[in-house]
Design an enzyme around this catalytic site. Structure first.
Site, PDB file in Angstrom:
ATOM      1  N   TYR A  52      21.561  -4.149  22.481  1.00 55.07           N
ATOM      2  CA  TYR A  52      22.343  -3.932  21.190  1.00 55.07           C
ATOM      3  C   TYR A  52      22.367  -5.562  20.771  1.00 55.07           C
ATOM      4  CZ  TYR A  52      24.858  -0.191  23.576  1.00 55.07           C
ATOM      5  OH  TYR A  52      25.272   1.122  24.142  1.00 55.07           O
ATOM      6  N   HIS A 110      20.643   1.674  32.118  1.00 52.71           N
ATOM      7  CA  HIS A 110      20.779   2.110  30.668  1.00 52.71           C
ATOM      8  C   HIS A 110      20.195   3.435  30.523  1.00 52.71           C
ATOM      9  CE1 HIS A 110      22.002   0.777  26.248  1.00 52.71           C
ATOM     10  NE2 HIS A 110      21.934   2.058  26.486  1.00 52.71           N
TER      11      HIS A 110
HETATM   12  P1  NDP Z   1      31.314   6.418  18.163  1.00 53.15           P
HETATM   13  O1  NDP Z   1      31.572   7.895  18.597  1.00 53.15           O
HETATM   14  O2  NDP Z   1      32.312   5.350  18.936  1.00 53.15           O
HETATM   15  O3  NDP Z   1      31.497   6.168  16.670  1.00 53.15           O
HETATM   16  C1  NDP Z   1      31.310   5.133  16.080  1.00 53.15           C
HETATM   17  C2  NDP Z   1      31.135   5.446  14.647  1.00 53.15           C
HETATM   18  O4  NDP Z   1      32.438   5.981  14.207  1.00 53.15           O
HETATM   19  C3  NDP Z   1      30.911   4.395  13.778  1.00 53.15           C
HETATM   20  O5  NDP Z   1      30.135   4.537  12.837  1.00 53.15           O
HETATM   21  C4  NDP Z   1      32.284   4.021  13.250  1.00 53.15           C
HETATM   22  O6  NDP Z   1      32.208   3.089  11.944  1.00 53.15           O
HETATM   23  C5  NDP Z   1      33.012   5.231  13.182  1.00 53.15           C
HETATM   24  N1  NDP Z   1      34.417   5.085  13.452  1.00 53.15           N
HETATM   25  C6  NDP Z   1      34.967   4.401  14.402  1.00 53.15           C
HETATM   26  N2  NDP Z   1      36.333   4.831  14.431  1.00 53.15           N
HETATM   27  C7  NDP Z   1      36.552   5.533  13.500  1.00 53.15           C
HETATM   28  C8  NDP Z   1      37.752   6.418  12.970  1.00 53.15           C
HETATM   29  N3  NDP Z   1      39.128   6.127  13.657  1.00 53.15           N
HETATM   30  N4  NDP Z   1      37.581   7.264  12.057  1.00 53.15           N
HETATM   31  C9  NDP Z   1      36.508   7.184  11.363  1.00 53.15           C
HETATM   32  N5  NDP Z   1      35.275   6.879  11.868  1.00 53.15           N
HETATM   33  C10 NDP Z   1      35.366   5.929  12.588  1.00 53.15           C
HETATM   34  O7  NDP Z   1      29.704   5.983  18.631  1.00 53.15           O
HETATM   35  P2  NDP Z   1      29.026   5.074  19.372  1.00 53.15           P
HETATM   36  O8  NDP Z   1      27.532   5.628  19.507  1.00 53.15           O
HETATM   37  O9  NDP Z   1      29.047   3.597  18.765  1.00 53.15           O
HETATM   38  O10 NDP Z   1      29.405   5.156  20.846  1.00 53.15           O
HETATM   39  C11 NDP Z   1      30.384   4.312  21.329  1.00 53.15           C
HETATM   40  C12 NDP Z   1      29.974   3.196  22.215  1.00 53.15           C
HETATM   41  O11 NDP Z   1      29.369   4.044  23.356  1.00 53.15           O
HETATM   42  C13 NDP Z   1      28.693   2.476  21.678  1.00 53.15           C
HETATM   43  O12 NDP Z   1      29.314   1.455  20.765  1.00 53.15           O
HETATM   44  C14 NDP Z   1      28.082   1.823  22.824  1.00 53.15           C
HETATM   45  O13 NDP Z   1      29.008   0.855  23.395  1.00 53.15           O
HETATM   46  C15 NDP Z   1      28.254   3.198  23.748  1.00 53.15           C
HETATM   47  N6  NDP Z   1      26.688   3.855  23.699  1.00 53.15           N
HETATM   48  C16 NDP Z   1      26.302   3.837  24.953  1.00 53.15           C
HETATM   49  C17 NDP Z   1      24.950   4.577  24.977  1.00 53.15           C
HETATM   50  C18 NDP Z   1      24.156   4.796  25.949  1.00 53.15           C
HETATM   51  O14 NDP Z   1      23.139   5.071  26.059  1.00 53.15           O
HETATM   52  N7  NDP Z   1      24.764   4.288  27.236  1.00 53.15           N
HETATM   53  C19 NDP Z   1      24.497   5.458  23.674  1.00 53.15           C
HETATM   54  C20 NDP Z   1      25.405   5.067  22.522  1.00 53.15           C
HETATM   55  C21 NDP Z   1      26.329   4.484  22.542  1.00 53.15           C
HETATM   56  P3  NDP Z   1      32.797   1.586  11.815  1.00 53.15           P
HETATM   57  O15 NDP Z   1      32.206   0.700  12.725  1.00 53.15           O
HETATM   58  O16 NDP Z   1      32.245   1.307  10.345  1.00 53.15           O
HETATM   59  O17 NDP Z   1      34.275   1.918  11.839  1.00 53.15           O
END
Ligand code: NDP
Length: 274
Positions: A52, A110
């Site tokens: 990240y 990861h």
């Molecule tokens: P999420 O399911 O957490 O969704 C994040 C997205 O949703 C962003 O675009 C955010 O936009 C938006 N969002 C957040 N809260 C709201 C809300 N209340 N209402 C509407 N939209 C919202 O997806 P992620 O893929 O980020 O997954 C979460 C975490 O998991 C990651 O950040 C990471 O730490 C981890 N991860 C791990 C992976 C792995 O391979 N181990 C792969 C992918 C993720 P905004 O920021 O603009 O609010």
């Protein structure tokens, strides 16, 4: 309000069930602020990763909160190119330097790598014994990856972090985790926003006067799944953390369970090469 729900990893390390994810959060002010705001809102877990490229900002956000180090649970992850014994040891050094911390609370592999994971895991066991990672775990491991790992491991993963949301409920992996005492943690828990207009979720949210994201996150916690929603916006960070003041009925939980269609938005661990 401090987030009240925690779980014990292998009966030794206490981990909050809810935290902040920082994937796609640029380093610098955005990462610093997201972490700082989350900690102000009562979050006590931050989930980052080498890939990240925001570990420096995460460390800075934690320091800016003024919280004692032992009140914040920090997870980072070893990237695919760092698999292997020596490279894994060096990778955590780099992450700790960037975060300016002397240990992480959880260090995850990861993605699985059938050729190198055994050696990588041996390095993580060493890091845990040294106290540089209080707990160690994996991410994106299917049951067959866990079986392979356990054929050489001394310590079972404390956590397996996998894509998990109402459209992909991961029953087989959750069962395999459960047999090892491994906590399941959900990534993309709100399907990156793509589950929030689902009519079932919307109708539960309306009936409880909460938001769709709050319904999905609360459902995960009620299922015993740890969750790490990401946002860079203070209002959403607050919203996503405010999931302890209402309860889902058994019927609500069943209705969300019925939404599982096996729909992955991220890569399949069997084919992903990073
Ligand atoms: P999420 O399911 O957490 O969704 C994040 C997205 O949703 C962003 O675009 C955010 O936009 C938006 N969002 C957040 N809260 C709201 C809300 N209340 N209402 C509407 N939209 C919202 O997806 P992620 O893929 O980020 O997954 C979460 C975490 O998991 C990651 O950040 C990471 O730490 C981890 N991860 C791990 C992976 C792995 O391979 N181990 C792969 C992918 C993720 P905004 O920021 O603009 O609010």
């Amino acid at each position: 309000m401090n987030h009240p729900m925690t779980t014990m990893l292998h009966e030794t390390v206490e981990m909050p069930m809810h935290g902040l994810g920082v994937f796609q959060t640029p380093d610098g002010d955005e990462a610093i602020n997201a972490v700082y705001w989350a900690l102000e809102e009562g979050y006590r877990l931050v989930d980052t990763a080498t890939i990240y490229r925001n570990e420096a900002g995460v460390g800075e956000g934690i320091r800016r909160s003024g919280l004692p180090r032992d009140e914040v649970f920090v997870t980072t992850k070893l990237w695919n190119s760092d698999q292997g014994y020596e490279s894994a040891l060096a990778a955590l050094d780099t992450s700790l330097d960037l975060m300016r911390l002397d240990h992480v609370d959880l260090y995850l592999i990861h993605w699985p790598n059938p050729e190198l994971t055994a050696e990588t895991w041996r390095a993580l066991e060493h890091l845990q014994a040294q106290g540089r990672a209080r707990a160690i775990g994996v991410s994106n491991f299917k049951p067959h990856h866990l079986d392979q790992l356990m054929s050489t491991a001394n310590v079972a993963p404390a956590v397996n972090q996998v894509e998990l949301h109402p459209s992909l409920q991961q029953h087989e992996t959750r069962a395999a985790n459960g047999e090892l005492g491994t906590v399941t943690q959900a990534w993309s828990p709100i399907k990156q926003g793509r589950i929030l207009d689902d009519p079932v979720i919307v109708s539960i949210a309306e009936s409880l006067d909460v938001t769709p994201a709050q319904v999905v996150l609360r459902w995960q916690l009620d299922e015993g799944i740890a969750t790490i929603p990401k946002s860079v916006r203070r209002e959403r960070i607050r919203e996503n953390g405010d999931v302890f003041g209402f309860t889902l009925s058994d019927a609500d939980i069943e209705a969300v369970r019925a939404l599982d269609i096996g729909d992955r938005i991220g890569p399949d661990p069997d084919t992903f090469e990073g």
